[in-house]
Design an enzyme around this catalytic site. Structure first.
Site, PDB file in Angstrom:
ATOM      1  CG  HIS A  53       6.404   6.781   2.445  1.00 21.27           C
ATOM      2  ND1 HIS A  53       6.081   7.292   1.216  1.00 21.27           N
ATOM      3  CD2 HIS A  53       6.470   5.444   2.299  1.00 21.27           C
ATOM      4  CE1 HIS A  53       5.972   6.288   0.347  1.00 21.27           C
ATOM      5  NE2 HIS A  53       6.203   5.161   0.972  1.00 21.27           N
ATOM      6  CE  LYS A  77      -0.473   3.184  -3.046  1.00 20.75           C
ATOM      7  NZ  LYS A  77      -0.663   1.882  -2.491  1.00 20.75           N
TER       8      LYS A  77
END
Length: 56
Positions: free
Chosen positions: A11, A36
């Site tokens: 992540h 991102k």
């Protein structure tokens, strides 16, 4: 005691520098790569933390 904490490969990768129980610097890799939720190794964040803490 100096601790360089690293979170990588899942992540949002990030790094943080803690000295004697105080947070000196912390950064997420996505701030440098502009990607991102960047899961890569946080080389830029580590460099930033060490530089900000006076170790690089």
């Amino acid at each position: 005691m100096k601790i360089l904490g690293i979170s990588a490969f899942y992540h949002d990768s990030a790094a943080a520098l803690v000295i004697d129980g105080q947070i000196v610097a912390a950064a997420q890799e996505e701030r440098f790569t502009r990607k991102k939720h960047d899961p890569s190794f946080p080389a830029n964040a580590v460099t930033y933390c060490l530089h900000y803490g006076g170790y690089a």
